[in-house]
Scaffold this motif. Structure first.
Motif, mmCIF file in Angstrom:
data_model
loop_
_atom_site.group_PDB
_atom_site.id
_atom_site.type_symbol
_atom_site.label_atom_id
_atom_site.label_comp_id
_atom_site.label_asym_id
_atom_site.label_seq_id
_atom_site.Cartn_x
_atom_site.Cartn_y
_atom_site.Cartn_z
ATOM 1 N N GLY A 284 1.492 -8.312 -49.655
ATOM 2 C CA GLY A 284 0.160 -7.748 -49.800
ATOM 3 C C GLY A 284 -0.617 -7.619 -48.506
ATOM 4 O O GLY A 284 -0.053 -7.599 -47.409
ATOM 5 N N MET A 285 -1.920 -7.526 -48.664
ATOM 6 C CA MET A 285 -2.795 -7.276 -47.516
ATOM 7 C C MET A 285 -3.801 -8.410 -47.337
ATOM 8 O O MET A 285 -4.254 -9.028 -48.294
ATOM 9 C CB MET A 285 -3.540 -5.952 -47.685
ATOM 10 N N VAL A 286 -4.138 -8.660 -46.058
ATOM 11 C CA VAL A 286 -5.156 -9.643 -45.694
ATOM 12 C C VAL A 286 -6.270 -8.885 -44.980
ATOM 13 O O VAL A 286 -5.998 -8.095 -44.072
ATOM 14 C CB VAL A 286 -4.570 -10.725 -44.764
ATOM 15 N N ALA A 287 -7.502 -9.099 -45.409
ATOM 16 C CA ALA A 287 -8.624 -8.349 -44.832
ATOM 17 C C ALA A 287 -8.732 -8.568 -43.327
ATOM 18 O O ALA A 287 -8.647 -9.702 -42.850
ATOM 19 C CB ALA A 287 -9.924 -8.782 -45.503
ATOM 20 N N ASN A 288 -8.917 -7.488 -42.608
ATOM 21 C CA ASN A 288 -9.082 -7.575 -41.150
ATOM 22 C C ASN A 288 -10.582 -7.678 -40.838
ATOM 23 O O ASN A 288 -11.186 -6.783 -40.264
ATOM 24 C CB ASN A 288 -8.464 -6.347 -40.493
ATOM 25 N N SER A 289 -11.168 -8.796 -41.271
ATOM 26 C CA SER A 289 -12.606 -9.002 -41.091
ATOM 27 C C SER A 289 -12.853 -9.990 -39.955
ATOM 28 O O SER A 289 -11.933 -10.651 -39.476
ATOM 29 C CB SER A 289 -13.218 -9.542 -42.389
ATOM 30 N N GLY A 290 -14.098 -10.106 -39.553
ATOM 31 C CA GLY A 290 -14.460 -11.080 -38.529
ATOM 32 C C GLY A 290 -14.709 -12.437 -39.161
ATOM 33 O O GLY A 290 -14.514 -12.636 -40.359
ATOM 34 N N PRO A 291 -15.143 -13.408 -38.380
ATOM 35 C CA PRO A 291 -15.435 -14.747 -38.928
ATOM 36 C C PRO A 291 -16.632 -14.705 -39.874
ATOM 37 O O PRO A 291 -17.558 -13.916 -39.673
ATOM 38 C CB PRO A 291 -15.744 -15.578 -37.678
ATOM 39 N N ASP A 292 -16.585 -15.567 -40.898
ATOM 40 C CA ASP A 292 -17.704 -15.636 -41.853
ATOM 41 C C ASP A 292 -18.892 -16.334 -41.187
ATOM 42 O O ASP A 292 -18.793 -17.506 -40.825
ATOM 43 C CB ASP A 292 -17.271 -16.417 -43.096
ATOM 44 N N PRO A 293 -20.012 -15.647 -41.012
ATOM 45 C CA PRO A 293 -21.144 -16.274 -40.309
ATOM 46 C C PRO A 293 -21.688 -17.496 -41.027
ATOM 47 O O PRO A 293 -22.205 -18.416 -40.379
ATOM 48 C CB PRO A 293 -22.190 -15.160 -40.259
ATOM 49 N N TYR A 294 -21.555 -17.541 -42.344
ATOM 50 C CA TYR A 294 -22.106 -18.676 -43.067
ATOM 51 C C TYR A 294 -21.242 -19.927 -42.923
ATOM 52 O O TYR A 294 -21.702 -21.029 -43.174
ATOM 53 C CB TYR A 294 -22.336 -18.309 -44.533
ATOM 54 N N ALA A 295 -19.990 -19.758 -42.522
ATOM 55 C CA ALA A 295 -19.154 -20.930 -42.239
ATOM 56 C C ALA A 295 -19.699 -21.668 -41.021
ATOM 57 O O ALA A 295 -19.747 -22.905 -40.989
ATOM 58 C CB ALA A 295 -17.713 -20.490 -42.012
ATOM 59 N N GLN A 296 -20.128 -20.921 -40.000
ATOM 60 C CA GLN A 296 -20.697 -21.544 -38.801
ATOM 61 C C GLN A 296 -22.028 -22.220 -39.130
ATOM 62 O O GLN A 296 -22.299 -23.342 -38.677
ATOM 63 C CB GLN A 296 -20.907 -20.483 -37.717
ATOM 64 N N LEU A 297 -22.857 -21.556 -39.938
ATOM 65 C CA LEU A 297 -24.145 -22.153 -40.311
ATOM 66 C C LEU A 297 -23.937 -23.419 -41.133
ATOM 67 O O LEU A 297 -24.634 -24.428 -40.942
ATOM 68 C CB LEU A 297 -24.980 -21.149 -41.105
ATOM 69 N N ALA A 298 -22.960 -23.386 -42.055
ATOM 70 C CA ALA A 298 -22.674 -24.580 -42.865
ATOM 71 C C ALA A 298 -22.192 -25.721 -41.971
ATOM 72 O O ALA A 298 -22.558 -26.885 -42.183
ATOM 73 C CB ALA A 298 -21.623 -24.239 -43.920
ATOM 74 N N ASP B 34 -22.977 -26.168 -38.807
ATOM 75 C CA ASP B 34 -24.129 -26.670 -38.048
ATOM 76 C C ASP B 34 -24.994 -27.603 -38.882
ATOM 77 O O ASP B 34 -25.569 -28.564 -38.365
ATOM 78 C CB ASP B 34 -24.986 -25.494 -37.549
ATOM 79 N N GLU B 35 -25.090 -27.322 -40.190
ATOM 80 C CA GLU B 35 -25.981 -28.109 -41.040
ATOM 81 C C GLU B 35 -25.300 -29.313 -41.684
ATOM 82 O O GLU B 35 -25.969 -30.199 -42.208
ATOM 83 C CB GLU B 35 -26.565 -27.219 -42.151
ATOM 84 N N ALA B 36 -23.949 -29.382 -41.637
ATOM 85 C CA ALA B 36 -23.230 -30.506 -42.258
ATOM 86 C C ALA B 36 -23.503 -31.795 -41.482
ATOM 87 O O ALA B 36 -23.731 -31.788 -40.259
ATOM 88 C CB ALA B 36 -21.740 -30.207 -42.296
ATOM 89 N N GLU B 37 -23.467 -32.897 -42.203
ATOM 90 C CA GLU B 37 -23.761 -34.191 -41.585
ATOM 91 C C GLU B 37 -22.667 -34.571 -40.588
ATOM 92 O O GLU B 37 -21.464 -34.444 -40.880
ATOM 93 C CB GLU B 37 -23.865 -35.261 -42.674
ATOM 94 N N GLU B 38 -23.072 -35.012 -39.423
ATOM 95 C CA GLU B 38 -22.136 -35.388 -38.365
ATOM 96 C C GLU B 38 -21.209 -36.495 -38.851
ATOM 97 O O GLU B 38 -21.646 -37.495 -39.415
ATOM 98 C CB GLU B 38 -22.918 -35.856 -37.134
ATOM 99 N N GLY B 39 -19.890 -36.306 -38.655
ATOM 100 C CA GLY B 39 -18.920 -37.316 -39.049
ATOM 101 C C GLY B 39 -18.489 -37.231 -40.499
ATOM 102 O O GLY B 39 -17.596 -37.975 -40.925
ATOM 103 N N SER B 40 -19.081 -36.323 -41.282
ATOM 104 C CA SER B 40 -18.731 -36.215 -42.699
ATOM 105 C C SER B 40 -17.413 -35.461 -42.874
ATOM 106 O O SER B 40 -16.959 -34.734 -41.983
ATOM 107 C CB SER B 40 -19.839 -35.487 -43.460
#
Length: 620
Positions: A285-299, A301-307
């Motif tokens: 099959g096919m895999v989308a040729n998309s860029g990185p998910d911006p909300y993954a980076q935001l999540a 940044d907001e996740a608790e350090e060391g979690s």
């Protein structure tokens, strides 16, 4: 007005979008990463047919059914190259994209290192797909035998044959038996495999089976499938064309390979079996040729350090693909993902409308699809891009508040730079200046009011919608006094789903409790917690919040507004506890526009609850 349209990607979807925009009178620029146009389609020997058999075609074995069509991508490329409204940048990528609809500023970088700048009114991202890596299928023999190949690799063999017998890679012998393995690495929850159907593989296997029947006439050709899916106008007739050519369709799963024997489980006979094949073709099959998910980076940044969550997100970011658009947005560099890495678009009401206003995804980067679907998709995206450029020129919002000329402003002296507005804006409409104050891009704004609802100090408002205007509506509802047995229920209903559902209920004669007062809101994401506390303090007995559904089969009209409201309203319980009020006095529901019976019943349920727990003590 900036009428220039940028198309990122020079495959079938990208070229179709460019031709459509140019035909409508909008100059278009294609930026293609590789050195040629055409994408994966340029590698095909032939394509699947787009049209069904003519009406009245018989079911006989001699019926004239759709057959594989000569690859016509060269004609599409020629149309693009001959069109003076279209310019093409090959071996080029986007180094930077900034601005907003009507005034996108783009830096185009070439392989040689040179860059050029240009401005565009809207953008279509048609970056296509990457074939699934068959090296993750050692159990099917890929990588172990040269005679186990993918569907795309078979296209190269068929082209090399130039109309003669297709030969197997190991010894150059003409193939006398071939087995196609459907859903190879797809529709599986196993690690490393694709959980979805790619939507083109079954018709591709039928097409390739016909290659063998035409070019290797005595070849035993078997398609092994669990269930066969042939979307598109020609689908069923193309399946019949395969039967007409004596292609064998066998409902079976493949358990492995031993030499040239394919071990199968026949699902009709419910027994193990095997068949010999000179060549095995994996329908990958096919895999989308998309860029990185911006909300993954935001999540992250907001996740608790060391979690554990932070560590999981860190690993995901380490293998994220490189950016395609390089957006200079506070909310990340690329279009958000919807699921499985495909770029998002509103899958219920506004196809193509991504969470980055004025930027539209088209083709397989948006969802799995075949060639004809990609072309149709590109036409729609091109029209949306034109609409975005036109709207931007007149200061109008896009869907769902089409034509709205208002936009949010904020009172700077009251802003605490908490950044809740920039974090919660679903559409990336707000950046921050060097001091951390919000900077609004009104052309990116959809007017949902989520930033207004997120602001803890109530400094954000629209000219025609603000915390105070709704507060005045709440205050101007008559509240029966303590000597009256009439309760009062406040209903804040989303104007896109819940309010129309209540309207339809009223038209159909469904009654709700006379103690309810309904106030429409743009989106439940715009609801300020102050509306809840103020209404309870002023003597309302209960509050019902109604926003769009947000499950797998439905979507908030503002994509994330309803979900963000739910997160925000989870804190209402603490507020009620501080007021010594029962938590059931404030409820939140997801309501679809079709919930004509359910929506009024939810309000009536609140009336029953108030009758049970009694009226608000703040009346006394």
């Amino acid at each position: 007005m900036n009428k220039n349209i940028l198309v990122v990607g020079g495959g079938v979807a990208g070229m179709t979008a460019a031709l459509e925009a140019a035909a409508a009178g909008y100059p278009t620029t294609i930026v293609e990463k590789s050195g040629t146009l055409g994408g994966h389609m340029a590698q095909l020997h032939k394509r699947t047919p787009y049209r069904a058999a003519p009406l009245g075609t018989s079911n006989s074995r001699t019926a004239d059914l759709p057959q594989p069509i000569d690859n016509d991508v060269a004609e599409l490329i020629a149309q693009v190259e001959a069109n003076d409204q279209i310019s093409v940048h090959l071996n080029s990528t986007l180094a930077s994209t900034d601005g907003a609809p009507g005034r996108f500023k783009v830096e185009i970088a070439t392989e040689s290192g040179s860059t050029s700048s240009a401005e565009f009114g809207a953008i279509v991202q048609a970056t296509g797909f990457t074939p699934y890596d068959a090296n993750q299928l050692p159990e099917l023999g890929y990588g172990k035998s040269p005679d186990v190949i993918t569907n795309l690799e078979l296209e190269r063999l068929a082209k090399q044959a130039e109309g003669g017998p297709i030969k197997r890679p190991s010894d150059g012998k003409a193939v006398s038996s071939v087995a196609f393995v459907q859903c190879a690495g797809q529709r599986s929850s196993e690690k490393g495999k694709l959980p979805y159907c790619s939507g083109f593989c079954c018709t591709t296997s039928i097409k390739q089976a016909i290659y063998f029947k035409d070019q290797n006439p005595d070849c035993e050709t078997t398609i092994l499938f669990d269930d066969l899916r042939t979307p598109g106008a020609a689908g069923e007739d193309f399946y019949r064309a395969g039967q007409q050519k004596m292609v064998t369709f066998r409902k079976a799963t493949v358990s492995g390979l031993e030499g040239n024997k394919v071990k199968i489980r026949d699902l009709i006979l419910d027994q193990d079996d095997s068949l010999e094949a000179d060549l095995v073709v994996l329908a990958t099959g096919m895999v989308a040729n998309s860029g990185p998910d911006p909300y993954a980076q935001l999540a992250f940044d907001e996740a608790e350090e060391g979690s554990e969550e932070k560590e999981t997100l860190r690993k995901a970011l380490e293998v994220a693909p490189p950016s395609i658009l390089n957006l200079q947005y506070r909310q990340g560099t690329d279009l958000p993902h919807l699921r499985h890495g495909f770029n998002d678009s509103h899958f219920i009401c506004f196809p193509y409308e991504s969470r980055r206003t004025g930027i539209y995804a088209a083709g397989p980067v948006r969802r799995p699809m075949d060639i004809q679907q990609a072309k149709d998709d590109a036409m729609g995206a091109a029209m949306k891009a034109i609409q975005a450029a036109e709207n931007a020129a007149q200061g109008r919002a896009a869907h769902p508040r089409s034509g709205d000329l208002s936009f949010p402003t904020f009172r700077k002296e009251g802003c605490t730079q908490c950044k809740r507005c920039t974090v919660e804006c679903p559409f990336g409409a707000i950046n921050e200046d060097e001091k951390g104050f919000p900077v609004y891009n009104e052309a990116r704004c959809r007017r949902c009011g989520t930033c207004m609802g997120a602001c803890p100090v109530r400094v954000i408002s629209f000219e025609n919608y603000s915390v105070e205007t709704v507060n005045q509506q709440i205050k101007n509802c008559e509240i029966p006094d303590e000597f009256d047995e009439k309760p009062r229920i406040l209903v804040l209903a989303c104007e896109n789903d819940a309010y129309p559902a209540l309207d339809q209920a009223a038209l159909s004669g469904t009654e709700i409790t006379p103690w309810a007062r309904v106030i429409p809101v743009r989106c439940l994401g715009s609801v300020s917690l102050s509306w809840i506390t103020d209404s309870m303090n002023s003597g309302y007995d209960g509050v019902v919040l109604m926003g769009c559904r947000r499950d797998d089969d439905y979507q908030c009209h503002f994509v994330r507004g309803s979900a963000m409201a739910a997160e925000r309203m989870s804190k209402v319980g603490d507020t009620l506890s501080s007021l010594n009020l029962e938590p059931e006095r404030v409820v939140h529901y997801d309501v679809a526009i079709t919930d004509i019976q359910r929506a009024p019943q939810l309000i009536n349920d609140m009336a029953a609850t108030i009758e049970k727990i009694g009226q608000s003590p703040f009346k006394f």
